[in-house]
Scaffold this motif. Structure first.
Motif, PDB file in Angstrom:
ATOM      1  N   ASN A 114     -31.784  36.333 -39.435  1.00 43.32           N
ATOM      2  CA  ASN A 114     -30.596  37.179 -39.376  1.00 43.32           C
ATOM      3  C   ASN A 114     -29.976  37.169 -37.985  1.00 43.32           C
ATOM      4  O   ASN A 114     -28.746  37.211 -37.837  1.00 43.32           O
ATOM      5  CB  ASN A 114     -30.964  38.613 -39.775  1.00 43.32           C
ATOM      6  CG  ASN A 114     -29.776  39.539 -39.770  1.00 43.32           C
ATOM      7  OD1 ASN A 114     -28.814  39.353 -40.499  1.00 43.32           O
ATOM      8  ND2 ASN A 114     -29.823  40.548 -38.916  1.00 43.32           N
ATOM      9  N   ILE A 120     -20.617  38.899 -38.455  1.00 44.19           N
ATOM     10  CA  ILE A 120     -21.228  39.729 -37.408  1.00 44.19           C
ATOM     11  C   ILE A 120     -21.749  41.039 -37.973  1.00 44.19           C
ATOM     12  O   ILE A 120     -22.899  41.441 -37.730  1.00 44.19           O
ATOM     13  CB  ILE A 120     -20.218  39.989 -36.267  1.00 44.19           C
ATOM     14  CG1 ILE A 120     -19.950  38.691 -35.495  1.00 44.19           C
ATOM     15  CG2 ILE A 120     -20.749  41.068 -35.317  1.00 44.19           C
ATOM     16  CD1 ILE A 120     -18.891  38.818 -34.417  1.00 44.19           C
ATOM     17  N   TYR A 121     -20.925  41.725 -38.777  1.00 44.07           N
ATOM     18  CA  TYR A 121     -21.315  43.074 -39.192  1.00 44.07           C
ATOM     19  C   TYR A 121     -22.188  43.090 -40.447  1.00 44.07           C
ATOM     20  O   TYR A 121     -22.905  44.071 -40.674  1.00 44.07           O
ATOM     21  CB  TYR A 121     -20.076  43.958 -39.331  1.00 44.07           C
ATOM     22  CG  TYR A 121     -19.556  44.327 -37.956  1.00 44.07           C
ATOM     23  CD1 TYR A 121     -20.120  45.382 -37.254  1.00 44.07           C
ATOM     24  CD2 TYR A 121     -18.565  43.578 -37.348  1.00 44.07           C
ATOM     25  CE1 TYR A 121     -19.681  45.704 -35.988  1.00 44.07           C
ATOM     26  CE2 TYR A 121     -18.120  43.883 -36.071  1.00 44.07           C
ATOM     27  CZ  TYR A 121     -18.685  44.950 -35.390  1.00 44.07           C
ATOM     28  OH  TYR A 121     -18.266  45.251 -34.111  1.00 44.07           O
ATOM     29  N   GLY A 163     -26.098  36.147 -37.334  1.00 41.30           N
ATOM     30  CA  GLY A 163     -25.106  37.014 -36.705  1.00 41.30           C
ATOM     31  C   GLY A 163     -24.497  36.403 -35.460  1.00 41.30           C
ATOM     32  O   GLY A 163     -23.273  36.466 -35.264  1.00 41.30           O
ATOM     33  N   LEU A 171     -25.031  41.912 -29.554  1.00 40.02           N
ATOM     34  CA  LEU A 171     -25.008  40.491 -29.868  1.00 40.02           C
ATOM     35  C   LEU A 171     -25.797  39.670 -28.854  1.00 40.02           C
ATOM     36  O   LEU A 171     -25.939  38.457 -29.002  1.00 40.02           O
ATOM     37  CB  LEU A 171     -23.560  39.979 -29.921  1.00 40.02           C
ATOM     38  CG  LEU A 171     -22.738  40.481 -31.104  1.00 40.02           C
ATOM     39  CD1 LEU A 171     -21.253  40.240 -30.868  1.00 40.02           C
ATOM     40  CD2 LEU A 171     -23.182  39.813 -32.397  1.00 40.02           C
ATOM     41  N   SER A 209     -24.572  40.981 -40.556  1.00 40.30           N
ATOM     42  CA  SER A 209     -25.821  40.770 -39.820  1.00 40.30           C
ATOM     43  C   SER A 209     -26.344  42.087 -39.254  1.00 40.30           C
ATOM     44  O   SER A 209     -27.555  42.351 -39.281  1.00 40.30           O
ATOM     45  CB  SER A 209     -25.592  39.762 -38.685  1.00 40.30           C
ATOM     46  OG  SER A 209     -26.718  39.686 -37.839  1.00 40.30           O
TER      47      SER A 209
END
Length: 310
Positions: free
Chosen positions: A67, A102-103, A71, A276, A105
């Protein structure tokens, strides 16, 4: 009035202050991305090829690393490209895809960490029932939910955003974020806001479940030195990862929802990218250094590769 069919591209303003040192920032970002890939891939490959690590805790850890790679793939390649470009733009479709990756993830990380907390609760509080509760079928079911739920959650969020007509195309971040797009809407966004707060409540509830699990774990560990050792070995890394991830997500949430436009851009960027950078880099390092089983297997894998090269 400008609507979403006319907004073909968004302009990202997060890199405006990095133009004079873009080569330096490119090198630092590339190094961070390579380290994230190296550490996470090392753990993933080690867990896959070592049959002794085919246990629920390590399978969940493997998914956490997968994951992390998923991401960061939605963020770093675009950022690296922007460092080498004079124009920092992204297409409307590309922006929505970046938001989704991104979100989803982020929500997947919350879900996997919740399952990992339950796994540790069963291992320490119900050790004799562990293998009957955490069966391969149960673990597979948990993992399926951990991936499907976040993907569906973000798919709904994206569909709600796509219906909005937009009156602007400037995003003051390094990457696309759903709330930043929603704020550009020409119409009322109450539905989007309600859905967003419902998502925050859902993941806050997951955090409460984790806290509840650890209350029982700590109670069990107080009564047994053997369980205290297991807690320090397997639960402490999970707690460190959970705390670091929750703090970085809290900063991102506060910045996104309530951040002032008067804040320095460098501080904006720092708050926006913490989740991140820190969790994807910290997760494999914490587990790789703390779990002796992982350390031994990693060294064995690397020694095999060195022997083959010789």
């Amino acid at each position: 009035m400008e609507n979403s069919s006319i907004v073909a591209v968004f302009t990202l303003y997060g890199l405006n202050e990095t133009r004079s040192n873009k080569c330096t920032f490119f090198a630092i970002t590339l190094l961070a991305y390579l380290l994230i890939y190296f550490f996470n891939l090392t753990l993933i490959i080690t867990i896959i090829i070592e049959k002794t690590l085919h246990e629920p805790m390590y399978i969940l850890l493997c998914n956490l690393c997968v994951n992390g790679l998923y991401g960061t793939a939605g963020f770093y390649p675009k950022l690296l490209f922007d460092f080498l470009s004079d124009s920092h733009v992204i297409s409307y479709a590309g922006c929505l895809i970046q938001v989704f990756v991104i979100y989803s993830s982020v929500t997947c990380e919350f879900t996997i960490l919740t399952v990992m907390a339950y796994d540790r609760y069963v291992a320490i509080c119900k050790p004799l029932q562990y293998h009957s509760i955490m069966t391969p079928f149960t673990v597979g079911k948990f993992l399926l939910i951990s991936w499907i739920f976040p993907l569906c959650e973000l798919a709904i969020a994206i569909s709600l955003t796509m219906r909005l007509p937009l009156c602007g195309s400037h995003i003051r971040k390094l990457y696309c974020e759903n709330w930043s797009i929603v704020k550009l809407s020409c119409i009322d966004t109450t539905v989007n806001n309600i859905y967003g707060y419902a998502g925050i409540f859902t993941h806050f509830s997951q955090t409460l479940l984790i806290v509840y699990s650890y209350i029982h774990i700590v109670r069990a560990c107080v009564k047994s030195s053997e369980k205290r050792g297991k807690f320090m070995q397997t639960c402490l890394p999970h707690l460190i990862i959970l705390i670091s991830f929750t703090i970085t997500m809290f900063f991102d949430l506060m910045y996104t929802r309530y951040g002032s436009s008067n804040m320095p851009q460098a501080l904006h960027n720092f708050l926006a990218v913490e989740f991140l950078v820190i969790p994807p880099l910290l997760n494999p390092l914490i587990y790789g250094l703390k779990l002796s089983q992982i350390r031994r297997r990693v060294m064995r894998v690397f020694s095999r590769r060195v022997h083959i090269l010789k």
